[in-house]
Scaffold this active site. Structure first.
Site, PDB file in Angstrom:
ATOM      1  N   ASP A   1       0.845  -1.196   0.000  1.00 13.04           N
ATOM      2  CA  ASP A   1       0.000   0.000   0.000  1.00 13.04           C
ATOM      3  C   ASP A   1       0.886   1.254   0.000  1.00 13.04           C
ATOM      4  O   ASP A   1       1.814   1.356   0.808  1.00 13.04           O
ATOM      5  CB  ASP A   1      -0.880  -0.030   1.263  1.00 13.04           C
ATOM      6  N   HIS A   2       0.614   2.183  -0.887  1.00 16.42           N
ATOM      7  CA  HIS A   2       1.337   3.461  -0.940  1.00 16.42           C
ATOM      8  C   HIS A   2       2.862   3.325  -0.969  1.00 16.42           C
ATOM      9  O   HIS A   2       3.558   3.947  -0.146  1.00 16.42           O
ATOM     10  CB  HIS A   2       0.932   4.370   0.231  1.00 16.42           C
TER      11      HIS A   2
ATOM     12  N   ILE B   1      -9.712  -0.166   2.894  1.00 13.88           N
ATOM     13  CA  ILE B   1     -10.269   0.054   4.229  1.00 13.88           C
ATOM     14  C   ILE B   1      -9.202  -0.198   5.300  1.00 13.88           C
ATOM     15  O   ILE B   1      -8.682  -1.306   5.415  1.00 13.88           O
ATOM     16  CB  ILE B   1     -11.484  -0.872   4.452  1.00 13.88           C
ATOM     17  N   ASP B   2      -8.896   0.819   6.046  1.00  9.58           N
ATOM     18  CA  ASP B   2      -7.976   0.708   7.175  1.00  9.58           C
ATOM     19  C   ASP B   2      -8.597   1.308   8.444  1.00  9.58           C
ATOM     20  O   ASP B   2      -8.714   0.653   9.489  1.00  9.58           O
ATOM     21  CB  ASP B   2      -6.650   1.418   6.843  1.00  9.58           C
TER      22      ASP B   2
ATOM     23  N   SER C   1     -13.047   4.131   4.136  1.00 16.10           N
ATOM     24  CA  SER C   1     -13.706   3.706   5.374  1.00 16.10           C
ATOM     25  C   SER C   1     -14.978   4.517   5.608  1.00 16.10           C
ATOM     26  O   SER C   1     -15.068   5.683   5.225  1.00 16.10           O
ATOM     27  CB  SER C   1     -12.757   3.881   6.570  1.00 16.10           C
TER      28      SER C   1
HETATM   29  P1  13P Z   1      -9.220   4.744   5.186  1.00 16.47           P
HETATM   30  O1  13P Z   1      -8.378   5.650   6.027  1.00 16.47           O
HETATM   31  O2  13P Z   1     -10.469   5.423   4.741  1.00 16.47           O
HETATM   32  O3  13P Z   1      -9.485   3.429   5.808  1.00 16.47           O
HETATM   33  O4  13P Z   1      -8.382   4.456   3.832  1.00 16.47           O
HETATM   34  C1  13P Z   1      -7.392   3.458   3.797  1.00 16.47           C
HETATM   35  C2  13P Z   1      -6.545   3.518   2.564  1.00 16.47           C
HETATM   36  O5  13P Z   1      -6.837   4.158   1.579  1.00 16.47           O
HETATM   37  C3  13P Z   1      -5.306   2.718   2.581  1.00 16.47           C
HETATM   38  O6  13P Z   1      -4.543   2.924   1.440  1.00 16.47           O
HETATM   39  O1  G3H Z   2      -3.311   4.947   3.409  1.00 18.75           O
HETATM   40  C1  G3H Z   2      -2.865   4.805   4.519  1.00 18.75           C
HETATM   41  C2  G3H Z   2      -3.209   3.602   5.306  1.00 18.75           C
HETATM   42  O2  G3H Z   2      -4.308   3.859   6.138  1.00 18.75           O
HETATM   43  C3  G3H Z   2      -2.002   3.120   6.047  1.00 18.75           C
HETATM   44  O3  G3H Z   2      -1.703   3.969   7.103  1.00 18.75           O
HETATM   45  O4  G3H Z   2       0.708   4.479   6.835  1.00 18.75           O
HETATM   46  O5  G3H Z   2      -0.425   4.644   9.082  1.00 18.75           O
HETATM   47  O6  G3H Z   2       0.013   2.413   8.035  1.00 18.75           O
HETATM   48  P1  G3H Z   2      -0.258   3.879   7.816  1.00 18.75           P
HETATM   49 ZN    ZN Z   3      -4.644   4.892   0.663  1.00 18.37          ZN
END
Ligand code: 13P
Ligand code: G3H
Ligand code: ZN
Ligand code: NA
Length: 306
Positions: free
Chosen positions: A81-82, A252-253, A211
């Site tokens: 992710d990212h 969703i996180d 989310s």
């Molecule tokens: P939320 O913060 O809305 O759960 O988004 C998570 C997300 O985009 C992770 O890449």
């Molecule tokens: O897009 C971000 C995600 O919610 C991950 O968050 O970088 O704090 O793990 P994090």
């Molecule tokens: Zn994201």
């Protein structure tokens, strides 16, 4: 088994649903999500941020995933992710991730293209999927920050996909990361989504910051000493609508974080004499499972799609 998003997204696109991409940071989260997927017989994407790698450690993440896959026949994508640079994408690919995101959304257009292309060349050589991002989401995360929304331009999206060869594209249409997504009434730019999607027929789009910040957990957290007032997420009806469109992956996180925290706060309030972590991490894990199952079944529409 560990799989590529390819087949998942082809089916999701055709049948008008989306795959949930859930952020994982520890054993309880992974177990909760896997149990939900099992109960719903749903394909899953487990995604790992740079912050998660740092927190758990890449070796632990890989071993936890190995354990999860050993106990399940579900198709599961392991996704970065990212990804902030080429090196992190290259590293997780060599560890066995089947999908990476290169997030050049903070860069000028041409630089985003150049970086994304570099990752695509490396990843495609090893059969790994590449998600890229164009446009910018508002909101601040540990490893992800940007001051304001810049919605994705449909013409630029087409050019970006053609020139980079990326496999899926995260777009900005009004969502943002975290628990405070809207000041007033929630709105998403569905016209823009429609325009982007119609110019990229058959192409899978990704929705970050998706989310819903469920009132159930906000209320529970606040009732037991939390201070997460004014929190607001993406209404689930919006997500149902997005899932029916070209959006094939919904991230969703925050909802996982809130579910765990609310349940743990309640536990500490009701049983202040307890100090065995299993007593509160167990219910937190169950809360993750229930929440994820609800998303799969009632929002994303991926139940039974394995
Ligand atoms: P939320 O913060 O809305 O759960 O988004 C998570 C997300 O985009 C992770 O890449
Ligand atoms: O897009 C971000 C995600 O919610 C991950 O968050 O970088 O704090 O793990 P994090
Ligand atoms: Zn994201
Ligand atoms: Na869809």
């Amino acid at each position: 088994p560990l799989t590529s998003p390819k087949e998942m997204f082809d089916k999701a696109y055709q049948d008008g649903y989306a795959i949930g991409a859930f952020n994982v940071n520890n054993m309880e989260i992974i177990q909760g999500i896997m149990k939900a997927g099992e109960a719903e017989q749903s394909p899953l994407i487990l995604q790992v941020s740079a912050g998660a790698r740092k927190y758990a450690g890449q070796n632990y993440i890989m071993k936890l995933m190995e354990a999860a896959l050993k106990e399940s026949d579900l198709p599961v994508v392991l996704h970065l992710d990212h990804g902030q640079n080429f090196e992190i994408c290259r590293d997780v690919i060599s560890d066995g991730f089947t999908s990476v995101m290169i997030d050049g959304s903070h860069l000028p257009f041409e630089e985003n293209i150049a970086l994304t292309k570099q990752v695509v060349e490396c990843a495609h050589g090893q059969g790994v999927w590449v998600e890229a991002e164009l446009g910018r989401l508002a909101g601040v995360e540990d490893e992800v920050s940007s001051a304001e929304n810049v919605f994705t331009d449909p013409d630029e999206a087409v050019e970006f996909v053609e020139r980079t060869g990326c496999d899926s594209l995260a777009i900005a249409i009004g969502t943002s990361h975290g628990a405070y997504k809207f000041k007033g009434e929630p709105t998403l730019d569905f016209d823009r989504l429609e325009q982007i999607s119609s110019r990229l027929p058959g192409y899978p789009l990704v929705l970050h910051g998706a989310s819903s910040v469920l009132p159930e957990f906000i209320d529970m957290a606040n009732r037991y000493g939390g201070q997460v007032s004014d929190a607001k997420g993406v209404p689930e009806d919006f997500l149902r609508r997005a899932a029916k469109s070209g959006v094939c992956k919904i991230n969703i996180d925050t909802d996982i974080r809130l579910a765990m925290t609310a349940v743990i706060r309640k536990f500490f309030h009701e049983k202040p004499q307890e100090f065995d972590p299993r007593k509160y991490l167990g219910p937190a894990r169950e809360a993750v499972q229930e929440m994820v199952q609800h998303k799969i079944k009632n929002v994303l529409g991926s139940s039974g799609k394995i």
